[in-house]
Enzyme design. Sequence first.
Site, PDB file in Angstrom:
ATOM      1  N   HIS A 156       0.809  -1.219   0.000  1.00  0.00           N
ATOM      2  CA  HIS A 156       0.000   0.000   0.000  1.00  0.00           C
ATOM      3  C   HIS A 156       0.848   1.279   0.000  1.00  0.00           C
ATOM      4  O   HIS A 156       0.338   2.360  -0.288  1.00  0.00           O
ATOM      5  CB  HIS A 156      -0.974   0.010   1.195  1.00  0.00           C
ATOM      6  CG  HIS A 156      -0.336   0.246   2.525  1.00  0.00           C
ATOM      7  ND1 HIS A 156      -0.036  -0.779   3.405  1.00  0.00           N
ATOM      8  CD2 HIS A 156       0.055   1.393   3.142  1.00  0.00           C
ATOM      9  CE1 HIS A 156       0.487  -0.269   4.506  1.00  0.00           C
ATOM     10  NE2 HIS A 156       0.549   1.050   4.369  1.00  0.00           N
ATOM     11  N   ASP A 186       0.100  -7.870   1.869  1.00  0.00           N
ATOM     12  CA  ASP A 186       0.358  -6.435   1.676  1.00  0.00           C
ATOM     13  C   ASP A 186       1.850  -6.157   1.533  1.00  0.00           C
ATOM     14  O   ASP A 186       2.402  -5.226   2.121  1.00  0.00           O
ATOM     15  CB  ASP A 186      -0.223  -5.626   2.845  1.00  0.00           C
ATOM     16  CG  ASP A 186      -0.202  -4.124   2.568  1.00  0.00           C
ATOM     17  OD1 ASP A 186      -0.181  -3.732   1.386  1.00  0.00           O
ATOM     18  OD2 ASP A 186      -0.157  -3.347   3.557  1.00  0.00           O
ATOM     19  N   SER A 265       4.951   1.788   8.040  1.00  0.00           N
ATOM     20  CA  SER A 265       4.560   0.680   7.164  1.00  0.00           C
ATOM     21  C   SER A 265       5.714   0.253   6.265  1.00  0.00           C
ATOM     22  O   SER A 265       6.354   1.077   5.607  1.00  0.00           O
ATOM     23  CB  SER A 265       3.373   1.098   6.295  1.00  0.00           C
ATOM     24  OG  SER A 265       2.238   1.352   7.085  1.00  0.00           O
TER      25      SER A 265
END
Length: 313
Positions: A156, A186, A265
């Site tokens: 993402h 992800d 992230s």
Amino acid sequence: MRRHALYSSSQRQRPAPGPVGTDGAEPAPLEVKRPEQPVSSTARLMRHLSAHNIHLLWSVVGLLALLLAISLISSMQPGVRKLTQKDINAAVLKTLETTVLPSPAVKAYEAIIPSVVRVTGLGKPTKDKDGDEHTDRSVGTGVVITDKGIILTNLHVVQGAQIIKLTFADGLESTASITGVQPENDLAVLQAHKIPDDLMAATLRSTTDLAPGDGVVAVGYPFGIGPSASSGVISGLKRTFRSPEGDQAITNLIQFDAAANPGNSGGPLVTMEGEVIGIVTAIYNPNGQRSFVGIGFAVPIENAASAAGMTPF
């Protein structure tokens, strides 16, 4: 009457005596040449010392006396005491009391930081209502897993980006391409187009023996600030996280309580030895705010490495 010579060192030969003269004079006595007696080297040395170096002789005698005195004094001194375990323990305790050691989190951060990368996804330039131009972007983190410039991050972070920009630990900037994805976890794999000469890959560690309570450190760029480090513990294993939109569930996650926020992230979750055990993927947001409430999730490194076609263990 003439005095007779008893010894002569002359090498000249005297004439042999003639017959008794007619005048009745007694002939001169013959000279007897005595053989030279050999003189020993010790005698010559003593003669030389006594005649010319009496001061040196006394110096030698004084030195010998001094050495004898030192030997006697040393023999009277008590022996050196041997070290005991009590002495060693006391020395170690003193060192620990007076020396400040770095915390385990500091050691973990220093071990992993050369392999941490800032990842920026740039979109198409757009103009607002005032005509000002802006570039959509997302900021995250990545970790180098090979010294050829292969990097793991979250999908993402780079999904939909027109340009992917990397900033390495030494400040070098480069663009990158996506070479692999694993949507179910992800994850995205990046290949840097340019790398530092001394690029260091992170050390990956199996998660099979992890347990709740083990110390961990999360390193990344929360809200673009960093590199930043936060420490905590593993809170649980084999967790499941569903995205706020509810369209994807990720399983077999590591739950941890080290602070993580948007921008972390794709960054590494490491042990106190600085070894990567997971890729930070999500934080729990029950209140709908993009802030940390004490629950973060990471994809185990076994799954993450498989996205890059690697089987590290």
